[in-house]
Design a protein around this motif. Structure first.
Motif, PDB file in Angstrom:
ATOM      1  N   UNK A  45       0.984  -0.980   0.052  1.00 45.80           N
ATOM      2  CA  UNK A  45      -0.003  -0.180   0.099  1.00 45.80           C
ATOM      3  C   UNK A  45       0.945   1.264  -0.103  1.00 45.80           C
ATOM      4  N   UNK A  46       0.445   2.502  -0.340  1.00 44.85           N
ATOM      5  CA  UNK A  46       1.138   3.682  -0.299  1.00 44.85           C
ATOM      6  C   UNK A  46       1.740   4.039   0.966  1.00 44.85           C
ATOM      7  N   UNK A  47       1.312   3.527   2.204  1.00 44.57           N
ATOM      8  CA  UNK A  47       1.768   3.981   3.329  1.00 44.57           C
ATOM      9  C   UNK A  47       2.680   2.830   3.941  1.00 44.57           C
ATOM     10  N   UNK A  48       3.235   1.940   2.994  1.00 47.50           N
ATOM     11  CA  UNK A  48       4.289   1.060   3.351  1.00 47.50           C
ATOM     12  C   UNK A  48       5.402   0.741   2.752  1.00 47.50           C
ATOM     13  N   UNK A  49       6.507   0.324   3.336  1.00 51.65           N
ATOM     14  CA  UNK A  49       7.973   0.301   2.666  1.00 51.65           C
ATOM     15  C   UNK A  49       8.630  -0.722   3.595  1.00 51.65           C
ATOM     16  N   UNK A  50       9.653  -1.169   2.827  1.00 46.12           N
ATOM     17  CA  UNK A  50      10.477  -2.245   3.370  1.00 46.12           C
ATOM     18  C   UNK A  50      11.855  -2.372   3.026  1.00 46.12           C
ATOM     19  N   UNK A  51      12.637  -2.409   3.594  1.00 42.94           N
ATOM     20  CA  UNK A  51      14.226  -2.461   3.036  1.00 42.94           C
ATOM     21  C   UNK A  51      14.863  -3.925   2.623  1.00 42.94           C
ATOM     22  N   UNK A  52      15.507  -3.965   1.723  1.00 40.41           N
ATOM     23  CA  UNK A  52      16.119  -5.285   1.301  1.00 40.41           C
ATOM     24  C   UNK A  52      17.366  -4.746   0.594  1.00 40.41           C
ATOM     25  N   UNK A  53      18.049  -5.907   0.186  1.00 34.09           N
ATOM     26  CA  UNK A  53      19.515  -5.673  -0.673  1.00 34.09           C
ATOM     27  C   UNK A  53      19.038  -6.343  -2.363  1.00 34.09           C
ATOM     28  N   UNK A  54      19.904  -6.011  -3.025  1.00 34.70           N
ATOM     29  CA  UNK A  54      19.612  -6.325  -4.484  1.00 34.70           C
ATOM     30  C   UNK A  54      19.410  -7.920  -4.688  1.00 34.70           C
ATOM     31  N   UNK A  55      20.492  -8.674  -4.047  1.00 39.86           N
ATOM     32  CA  UNK A  55      20.676 -10.157  -4.022  1.00 39.86           C
ATOM     33  C   UNK A  55      19.214 -10.715  -3.489  1.00 39.86           C
ATOM     34  N   UNK A  56      18.639 -10.028  -2.408  1.00 40.48           N
ATOM     35  CA  UNK A  56      17.354 -10.399  -1.761  1.00 40.48           C
ATOM     36  C   UNK A  56      16.087 -10.154  -2.787  1.00 40.48           C
ATOM     37  N   UNK A  57      16.362  -8.942  -3.658  1.00 44.77           N
ATOM     38  CA  UNK A  57      15.067  -8.593  -4.410  1.00 44.77           C
ATOM     39  C   UNK A  57      14.973  -9.692  -5.380  1.00 44.77           C
ATOM     40  N   UNK A  58      16.315  -9.947  -6.098  1.00 41.81           N
ATOM     41  CA  UNK A  58      16.177 -11.058  -7.220  1.00 41.81           C
ATOM     42  C   UNK A  58      15.623 -12.187  -6.679  1.00 41.81           C
ATOM     43  N   UNK A  59      15.852 -12.857  -5.621  1.00 38.94           N
ATOM     44  CA  UNK A  59      15.554 -13.985  -4.674  1.00 38.94           C
ATOM     45  C   UNK A  59      14.252 -14.144  -4.545  1.00 38.94           C
ATOM     46  N   UNK A  60      13.705 -13.057  -3.864  1.00 35.84           N
ATOM     47  CA  UNK A  60      12.164 -13.037  -3.651  1.00 35.84           C
ATOM     48  C   UNK A  60      11.278 -12.982  -4.696  1.00 35.84           C
ATOM     49  N   UNK A  61      11.581 -12.385  -5.626  1.00 37.77           N
ATOM     50  CA  UNK A  61      10.944 -12.220  -7.019  1.00 37.77           C
ATOM     51  C   UNK A  61      11.048 -13.251  -8.123  1.00 37.77           C
ATOM     52  N   UNK A  62      12.133 -13.853  -7.851  1.00 38.22           N
ATOM     53  CA  UNK A  62      12.506 -15.001  -8.788  1.00 38.22           C
ATOM     54  C   UNK A  62      12.736 -14.123 -10.316  1.00 38.22           C
ATOM     55  N   UNK A  63      13.238 -12.764 -10.171  1.00 42.32           N
ATOM     56  CA  UNK A  63      13.271 -12.003 -11.109  1.00 42.32           C
ATOM     57  C   UNK A  63      14.642 -12.300 -11.918  1.00 42.32           C
ATOM     58  N   UNK A  64      14.611 -11.712 -13.255  1.00 45.19           N
ATOM     59  CA  UNK A  64      15.494 -11.970 -14.084  1.00 45.19           C
ATOM     60  C   UNK A  64      16.266 -10.531 -13.958  1.00 45.19           C
ATOM     61  N   UNK A  65      17.720 -10.426 -13.918  1.00 40.03           N
ATOM     62  CA  UNK A  65      18.299  -9.096 -14.267  1.00 40.03           C
ATOM     63  C   UNK A  65      18.234  -8.766 -15.544  1.00 40.03           C
ATOM     64  N   UNK A  66      18.210  -7.438 -15.773  1.00 40.87           N
ATOM     65  CA  UNK A  66      18.089  -6.777 -17.041  1.00 40.87           C
ATOM     66  C   UNK A  66      18.369  -5.304 -17.013  1.00 40.87           C
ATOM     67  N   UNK A  67      18.768  -4.838 -18.370  1.00 42.72           N
ATOM     68  CA  UNK A  67      18.949  -3.555 -18.568  1.00 42.72           C
ATOM     69  C   UNK A  67      17.732  -2.894 -18.923  1.00 42.72           C
ATOM     70  N   UNK A  68      17.110  -2.098 -18.194  1.00 46.67           N
ATOM     71  CA  UNK A  68      15.566  -1.766 -18.561  1.00 46.67           C
ATOM     72  C   UNK A  68      15.328  -0.341 -19.243  1.00 46.67           C
ATOM     73  N   UNK A  69      16.370   0.625 -18.768  1.00 52.28           N
ATOM     74  CA  UNK A  69      16.588   2.046 -18.904  1.00 52.28           C
ATOM     75  C   UNK A  69      16.932   2.433 -20.199  1.00 52.28           C
TER      76      UNK A  69
END
Length: 154
Positions: A130-154
Motif C-alpha cells: 500500500x502507499x503507506x508501507x515500505x520495506x528495506x532489502x538488498x539487490x540479491x534478496x530482491x532477485x531471490x524473492x521475486x525470482x526475477x531476471x536481471x535486465x537493463x531496462x532504462x
C-alpha cells in the motif's frame, strides 16, 4: 497492519530476510516522495512497475526510482509489445494499488525483470503493498524473492 503488508511480511519471513514492512504516517506513492521521506537517494527506491503485454499478461519491472523503463527496448528483448498498465489491470494482477505495489505478495506469480542498476545501492527500499508501507532489502534478496531476471531496462 493492512493484509497486503502482512502478506509481504510473510514472504520476507519465509525467505529468511531481516527486513519487515514499516507503516508510514503519510503515503509515499512516488519514488521522489519515498526518497524524501526516507532521506535517501531516489535511485535507492526499487519501483515496482506493472506493464501489460500484447498477450494480456502482466510484467513486473523493478527499476531504480531515477530510471524510466524503455518499453521498446525491453519489449524487443522479450519478444512482446508492452504498455503501461491501467490501475484496474494493476489491482487485478497484484491485489495492490498503484503507488504501493510490492515486488511480492500478488495473487499469482508475475514474470519479473530486475534493473541491474539497482545493484549500485547497498540498501534498497520497496513498497509494502500500500502507499503507506515500505520495506528495506538488498539487490540479491530482491532477485531471490521475486525470482526475477536481471535486465537493463532504462
Amino acid at each position: 497492519m493492512h493484509p497486503n503488508c502482512e502478506a509481504v511480511n510473510r514472504i520476507l519471513e519465509a525467505a529468511g530476510l531481516p527486513g519487515r514492512v514499516r507503516m508510514l504516517d503519510e503515503a509515499v506513492a512516488t519514488a521522489p516522495a519515498a526518497a524524501r521521506y526516507l532521506g535517501c537517494s531516489v535511485g535507492a527506491i526499487a519501483n515496482s512497475l506493472i506493464f501489460a503485454t500484447d498477450g494480456g499478461e502482466p510484467l513486473l519491472i523493478m527499476t531504480r526510482g531515477a530510471h524510466r523503463v524503455d518499453m521498446i527496448k525491453v519489449g524487443q528483448q522479450l519478444g512482446v509489445e508492452m504498455r503501461r498498465a491501467s490501475p484496474e489491470f494493476v489491482r487485478k494482477h497484484t491485489g495492490q494499488p498503484i503507488g504501493g505495489v510490492a515486488p511480492v505478495g500478488h495473487p499469482q506469480p508475475i514474470r519479473t525483470l530486475v534493473d541491474r542498476a539497482l545493484a549500485d545501492f547497498d540498501e534498497l527500499w520497496a513498497a509494502g503493498g500500500i502507499p503507506h508501507a515500505i520495506f528495506p532489502l538488498i539487490y540479491r534478496d530482491l532477485l531471490m524473492i521475486t525470482r526475477g531476471t536481471e535486465a537493463d531496462v532504462a
